[in-house]
Design an enzyme around this catalytic site. Structure first.
Site, PDB file in Angstrom:
ATOM      1  N   GLU A 155       0.856  -1.408  -0.113  1.00 26.40           N
ATOM      2  CA  GLU A 155       0.093   0.049   0.022  1.00 26.40           C
ATOM      3  C   GLU A 155       0.901   1.084  -0.009  1.00 26.40           C
ATOM      4  O   GLU A 155       0.354   2.376  -0.642  1.00 26.40           O
ATOM      5  CB  GLU A 155      -0.873   0.007   1.209  1.00 26.40           C
ATOM      6  CG  GLU A 155      -1.948   1.072   1.380  1.00 26.40           C
ATOM      7  CD  GLU A 155      -2.981   0.858   2.398  1.00 26.40           C
ATOM      8  OE1 GLU A 155      -3.367  -0.163   2.569  1.00 26.40           O
ATOM      9  OE2 GLU A 155      -3.150   1.978   3.036  1.00 26.40           O
ATOM     10  N   ASP A 156       1.843   1.452   0.902  1.00 32.37           N
ATOM     11  CA  ASP A 156       2.610   2.558   0.970  1.00 32.37           C
ATOM     12  C   ASP A 156       3.919   2.811   0.260  1.00 32.37           C
ATOM     13  O   ASP A 156       4.547   3.737   0.208  1.00 32.37           O
ATOM     14  CB  ASP A 156       2.660   2.752   2.716  1.00 32.37           C
ATOM     15  CG  ASP A 156       1.423   2.905   3.333  1.00 32.37           C
ATOM     16  OD1 ASP A 156       0.587   3.454   2.358  1.00 32.37           O
ATOM     17  OD2 ASP A 156       1.424   2.647   4.709  1.00 32.37           O
TER      18      ASP A 156
END
Ligand code: ZN
Length: 187
Positions: free
Chosen positions: A63-64
């Site tokens: 996700e990051d």
């Protein structure tokens, strides 16, 4: 050293490298890896298996910091790659929709995915209390606490140790919000 321990150490190193430049949004810009280590520790304390603790370290990599599912698959195998994917928000959705999607899909969580989601929320609420994002007022903190509760209460499995931790931190935050005793950050 047993294989589980080796796996967790490998995951910790992978996460530290992947998130090397990643900081939290508090005034001190806390290294993001602190959050990952906290999630892994919460899971370990709750009796999680080594694969799940490793996934605790790795849970924000897709996700990051743009690690791919295939990279996790190659490095750590399908169980861990699937665990991380299951807690990855769809970044093609706008923020509000991503947050709603977490509520909508919470009920589909397996027991281990639910534990990972719950540990993540406990850690995020602890950060909200101890090192809140720069510029967040009480209202925003209250909204986050409410949203987290919408997700948590829809999880089909609640690890008893993690849920006790969740209730404690949630109670602490609600008392502060209700009492308006939020310590303003001196800086
Ligand atoms: Zn996280």
């Amino acid at each position: 050293m047993d294989e589980g321990m080796k796996l967790v150490v490998r995951a910790a190193e992978f996460a530290a490298r992947a998130h090397a430049k990643h900081r939290r949004k508090d005034v001190d810009e806390t290294p993001y890896v602190n959050h990952l280590a906290h999630v892994a520790r919460l899971l370990a304390d709750a009796g999680a298996d080594a694969q799940l603790v490793a996934a605790g370290y790795l849970h924000d990599t897709i996700e990051d910091v743009c690690v791919t599912y295939d990279t996790l698959l190659a490095e750590f195998g399908q169980d861990i790659a699937d665990l991380v994917l299951a807690v990855t928000d769809d970044k093609t959705l706008r923020w509000q929709l991503r947050k709603q999607a977490q509520i909508d899909h919470a009920g589909e969580s397996t027991e281990r995915v639910a534990a990972l989601k719950l540990a993540d929320k406990v850690s995020n609420l602890c950060s909200l209390r101890d090192t809140p994002p720069h510029g967040w007022d009480m209202d925003e903190i209250a909204k986050y606490v409410e949203w987290a509760h919408c997700v948590v209460t829809r999880l089909p499995h609640l690890n008893a140790v993690l849920y006790a931790g969740y209730q404690a931190i949630r109670g602490d935050l609600l008392a502060r919000i209700g009492g308006s005793q939020w310590e303003s950050n001196p800086r």
